[in-house]
Design a protein around this motif. Structure first.
Motif, mmCIF file in Angstrom:
data_model
loop_
_atom_site.group_PDB
_atom_site.id
_atom_site.type_symbol
_atom_site.label_atom_id
_atom_site.label_comp_id
_atom_site.label_asym_id
_atom_site.label_seq_id
_atom_site.Cartn_x
_atom_site.Cartn_y
_atom_site.Cartn_z
ATOM 1 N N ASP A 1 0.815 -1.219 0.000
ATOM 2 C CA ASP A 1 0.000 0.000 0.000
ATOM 3 C C ASP A 1 0.845 1.265 0.000
ATOM 4 O O ASP A 1 0.449 2.286 -0.560
ATOM 5 N N TRP A 2 2.061 1.218 0.610
ATOM 6 C CA TRP A 2 2.894 2.413 0.639
ATOM 7 C C TRP A 2 3.411 2.805 -0.741
ATOM 8 O O TRP A 2 3.895 3.929 -0.940
ATOM 9 N N GLN A 3 3.262 1.921 -1.719
ATOM 10 C CA GLN A 3 3.726 2.230 -3.070
ATOM 11 C C GLN A 3 2.757 3.120 -3.850
ATOM 12 O O GLN A 3 3.140 3.680 -4.878
ATOM 13 N N VAL A 4 1.528 3.265 -3.350
ATOM 14 C CA VAL A 4 0.545 4.089 -4.060
ATOM 15 C C VAL A 4 1.099 5.495 -4.299
ATOM 16 O O VAL A 4 1.023 6.038 -5.407
ATOM 17 N N GLN A 5 1.667 6.099 -3.265
ATOM 18 C CA GLN A 5 2.192 7.456 -3.400
ATOM 19 C C GLN A 5 3.452 7.522 -4.261
ATOM 20 O O GLN A 5 3.852 8.612 -4.685
ATOM 21 N N LEU A 6 4.068 6.379 -4.520
ATOM 22 C CA LEU A 6 5.278 6.357 -5.334
ATOM 23 C C LEU A 6 4.988 6.165 -6.820
ATOM 24 O O LEU A 6 5.879 6.373 -7.645
ATOM 25 N N VAL A 7 3.759 5.761 -7.157
ATOM 26 C CA VAL A 7 3.423 5.498 -8.563
ATOM 27 C C VAL A 7 3.767 6.689 -9.469
ATOM 28 O O VAL A 7 4.384 6.512 -10.535
ATOM 29 N N PRO A 8 3.426 7.944 -9.097
ATOM 30 C CA PRO A 8 3.799 9.076 -9.960
ATOM 31 C C PRO A 8 5.304 9.263 -10.095
ATOM 32 O O PRO A 8 5.769 9.901 -11.041
ATOM 33 N N HIS A 9 6.068 8.691 -9.162
ATOM 34 C CA HIS A 9 7.527 8.809 -9.204
ATOM 35 C C HIS A 9 8.167 7.612 -9.916
ATOM 36 O O HIS A 9 9.320 7.686 -10.325
ATOM 37 N N TYR A 10 7.406 6.524 -10.060
ATOM 38 C CA TYR A 10 7.880 5.401 -10.875
ATOM 39 C C TYR A 10 7.793 5.755 -12.364
ATOM 40 O O TYR A 10 8.677 5.383 -13.144
ATOM 41 N N ALA A 11 6.726 6.443 -12.742
ATOM 42 C CA ALA A 11 6.460 6.691 -14.164
ATOM 43 C C ALA A 11 7.620 7.368 -14.900
ATOM 44 O O ALA A 11 7.917 6.987 -16.038
ATOM 45 N N PRO A 12 8.304 8.382 -14.321
ATOM 46 C CA PRO A 12 9.385 9.045 -15.069
ATOM 47 C C PRO A 12 10.678 8.232 -15.167
ATOM 48 O O PRO A 12 11.593 8.626 -15.890
ATOM 49 N N LEU A 13 10.763 7.123 -14.424
ATOM 50 C CA LEU A 13 11.987 6.330 -14.470
ATOM 51 C C LEU A 13 12.188 5.737 -15.864
ATOM 52 O O LEU A 13 11.233 5.272 -16.485
ATOM 53 N N PRO A 14 13.418 5.740 -16.358
ATOM 54 C CA PRO A 14 13.671 5.095 -17.651
ATOM 55 C C PRO A 14 13.339 3.604 -17.575
ATOM 56 O O PRO A 14 13.630 2.959 -16.560
ATOM 57 N N LEU A 15 12.744 3.086 -18.620
ATOM 58 C CA LEU A 15 12.351 1.681 -18.640
ATOM 59 C C LEU A 15 13.536 0.770 -18.357
ATOM 60 O O LEU A 15 13.431 -0.187 -17.582
ATOM 61 N N ALA A 16 14.687 1.075 -18.962
ATOM 62 C CA ALA A 16 15.879 0.243 -18.763
ATOM 63 C C ALA A 16 16.303 0.228 -17.299
ATOM 64 O O ALA A 16 16.768 -0.794 -16.788
ATOM 65 N N LYS A 17 16.133 1.355 -16.617
ATOM 66 C CA LYS A 17 16.508 1.436 -15.197
ATOM 67 C C LYS A 17 15.574 0.587 -14.359
ATOM 68 O O LYS A 17 16.009 -0.106 -13.430
ATOM 69 N N VAL A 18 14.286 0.611 -14.669
ATOM 70 C CA VAL A 18 13.312 -0.209 -13.940
ATOM 71 C C VAL A 18 13.634 -1.689 -14.142
ATOM 72 O O VAL A 18 13.616 -2.480 -13.194
ATOM 73 N N GLN A 19 13.945 -2.050 -15.380
ATOM 74 C CA GLN A 19 14.279 -3.447 -15.677
ATOM 75 C C GLN A 19 15.570 -3.861 -14.968
ATOM 76 O O GLN A 19 15.702 -4.988 -14.489
ATOM 77 N N GLU A 20 16.511 -2.935 -14.889
ATOM 78 C CA GLU A 20 17.787 -3.211 -14.221
ATOM 79 C C GLU A 20 17.596 -3.385 -12.712
ATOM 80 O O GLU A 20 18.149 -4.293 -12.099
ATOM 81 N N MET A 21 16.777 -2.520 -12.108
ATOM 82 C CA MET A 21 16.595 -2.555 -10.660
ATOM 83 C C MET A 21 15.721 -3.726 -10.222
ATOM 84 O O MET A 21 15.985 -4.354 -9.195
ATOM 85 N N GLY A 22 14.686 -4.026 -10.982
ATOM 86 C CA GLY A 22 13.826 -5.162 -10.643
ATOM 87 C C GLY A 22 13.341 -5.101 -9.199
ATOM 88 O O GLY A 22 12.804 -4.088 -8.749
ATOM 89 N N PRO A 23 13.551 -6.169 -8.427
ATOM 90 C CA PRO A 23 13.049 -6.207 -7.045
ATOM 91 C C PRO A 23 13.677 -5.161 -6.134
ATOM 92 O O PRO A 23 13.145 -4.880 -5.054
ATOM 93 N N ARG A 24 14.810 -4.564 -6.542
ATOM 94 C CA ARG A 24 15.430 -3.522 -5.709
ATOM 95 C C ARG A 24 14.551 -2.283 -5.622
ATOM 96 O O ARG A 24 14.760 -1.429 -4.750
ATOM 97 N N LEU A 25 13.553 -2.166 -6.506
ATOM 98 C CA LEU A 25 12.598 -1.063 -6.389
ATOM 99 C C LEU A 25 11.880 -1.101 -5.042
ATOM 100 O O LEU A 25 11.503 -0.064 -4.493
ATOM 101 N N LEU A 26 11.691 -2.299 -4.509
ATOM 102 C CA LEU A 26 11.008 -2.444 -3.230
ATOM 103 C C LEU A 26 11.862 -1.971 -2.061
ATOM 104 O O LEU A 26 11.366 -1.835 -0.940
ATOM 105 N N ASP A 27 13.147 -1.726 -2.321
ATOM 106 C CA ASP A 27 14.025 -1.238 -1.267
ATOM 107 C C ASP A 27 13.909 0.270 -1.080
ATOM 108 O O ASP A 27 14.431 0.820 -0.109
ATOM 109 N N ILE A 28 13.256 0.944 -2.020
ATOM 110 C CA ILE A 28 13.203 2.407 -1.993
ATOM 111 C C ILE A 28 11.797 2.863 -1.644
ATOM 112 O O ILE A 28 10.849 2.596 -2.364
ATOM 113 N N ARG A 29 11.690 3.573 -0.524
ATOM 114 C CA ARG A 29 10.387 4.074 -0.077
ATOM 115 C C ARG A 29 10.292 5.593 -0.188
ATOM 116 O O ARG A 29 9.226 6.150 0.044
ATOM 117 N N GLU A 30 11.405 6.249 -0.475
ATOM 118 C CA GLU A 30 11.406 7.714 -0.541
ATOM 119 C C GLU A 30 11.227 8.183 -1.976
ATOM 120 O O GLU A 30 11.991 7.798 -2.868
#
Length: 320
Positions: free
Chosen positions: A144-173
């Motif tokens: 549920d804490w990811q809801v507020q992060l959705v607008p901040h996920y969108a600008p991330l480069p696709l390649a960076k999201v694919q590279e980070m994978g599950p490490r995205l769950l390590d970032i809450r800020e």
């Protein structure tokens, strides 16, 4: 044989049935409870309420918070297949899914709508921008804490999201996600100093200390050998670290320059040059620095901490 219950009382079996039942419940009975708790939506239909909330991160976050604070108001919906009350988010409800599962579904639905609005295209089509982003990230949209992060996920480069994978769950800020996006969008940095011999660099005194630390064999063992130009870039970045980092992080933990170098380079690798400057440069982000210092302090990081342990500990401090 006569049935004791109707079809509506039986839990759904197929995945599509489950999704349909959950969506119908969210737009119907769940929305009704929320509308009774939020006077502004009293005259709004359930489907309209659902659409409004699903399209707005702040409102969706607020509704989840209301649910958490007023769980008793939803007690008639929070029951298992036998009608018994469910108070655990990981116990299956009558629909066959848990509260945790339903929240993950809600987060993903919200992400789809946001990606469609901001990136364009059909989020169900991996060939579109929205669809490619959703495909890369949907597996990690579960809290549920990811809801507020959705607008901040969108600008991330696709390649960076694919590279980070599950490490995205390590970032809450959100600020850290923004820094990663800014760093990826920034042009490659131009070396701040002309090439010079590695043994006799002509650098300002603070950078001299960082240079010496990064050339130390023990630090190289931890961080790896790197070209001189890359070392100079790191030295230039570390030389811009603000006084608050020195006082609230380095001095608080009483760490050596070598230890500080390992920690800062770990942060640099995570955030990129622009993100690193935003968090640790001038003026920097005092709240982020203080939080990292506190987390490292709780992990007993200090002058006797092995250099080899510091990258993992620094990454852990960013995770929270």
């Amino acid at each position: 044989m006569k049935r004791s219950t109707g079809d509506a009382a039986r839990p759904p079996h197929t995945h599509n049935d489950v999704v349909r039942v959950i969506n119908d419940t969210l737009k119907g009975k769940v929305a009704a409870v929320f509308r009774s708790l939020i006077p502004a939506f009293e005259n709004t239909s359930g489907e309209e309420f659902y659409d409004i909330v699903m399209a707005n991160s702040e409102m969706l976050h607020g509704c989840i918070a209301i649910f958490r604070r007023n769980r008793q108001a939803f007690r008639n919906l929070l029951v298992d297949a036998r009608g018994r009350p469910v108070n655990d988010d990981f116990v299956a409800l009558r629909c066959g899914r848990s509260v945790h599962d339903v929240i993950a579904m809600i987060v993903r639905t919200h992400a789809k709508r946001h990606f469609k609005a901001t990136l364009g295209g059909d989020p169900n089509d991996p060939k579109s921008r929205a669809g490619a982003m959703y495909k890369a990230i949907n597996e990690y949209l579960i809290h549920d804490w990811q809801v507020q992060l959705v607008p901040h996920y969108a600008p991330l480069p696709l390649a960076k999201v694919q590279e980070m994978g599950p490490r995205l769950l390590d970032i809450r800020e959100a600020e850290i996600l923004d820094s990663i996006a800014e760093a990826a969008a920034a042009p490659s940095p131009i070396p701040s100093h002309s090439p010079r011999a590695a043994s006799t660099p002509d650098l300002p005194q603070p950078e001299q200390l960082w240079w010496k630390a990064l050339r130390d064999p023990e630090v190289i063992t931890v961080l790896g050998e790197r070209p001189e130009a890359e070392t100079r870039e790191l030295v230039a970045a570390l030389g811009e670290v603000n006084e608050l980092v020195h006082s609230d992080l380095f001095n608080r933990l009483r760490i050596s320059t070598n230890q500080a170098a390992v920690m800062m380079v770990t942060a640099y690798k995570l955030l990129g040059r622009a993100g690193f400057r935003t968090q640790f440069g001038i003026p920097g982000k005092p709240a982020v620095v203080a939080a990292i210092a506190q987390r490292l302090d709780k992990r007993a990081v200090g002058p006797h901490t092995d250099l080899k342990l510091l990258p993992q500990m620094m990454e852990g401090a960013f995770r929270g």
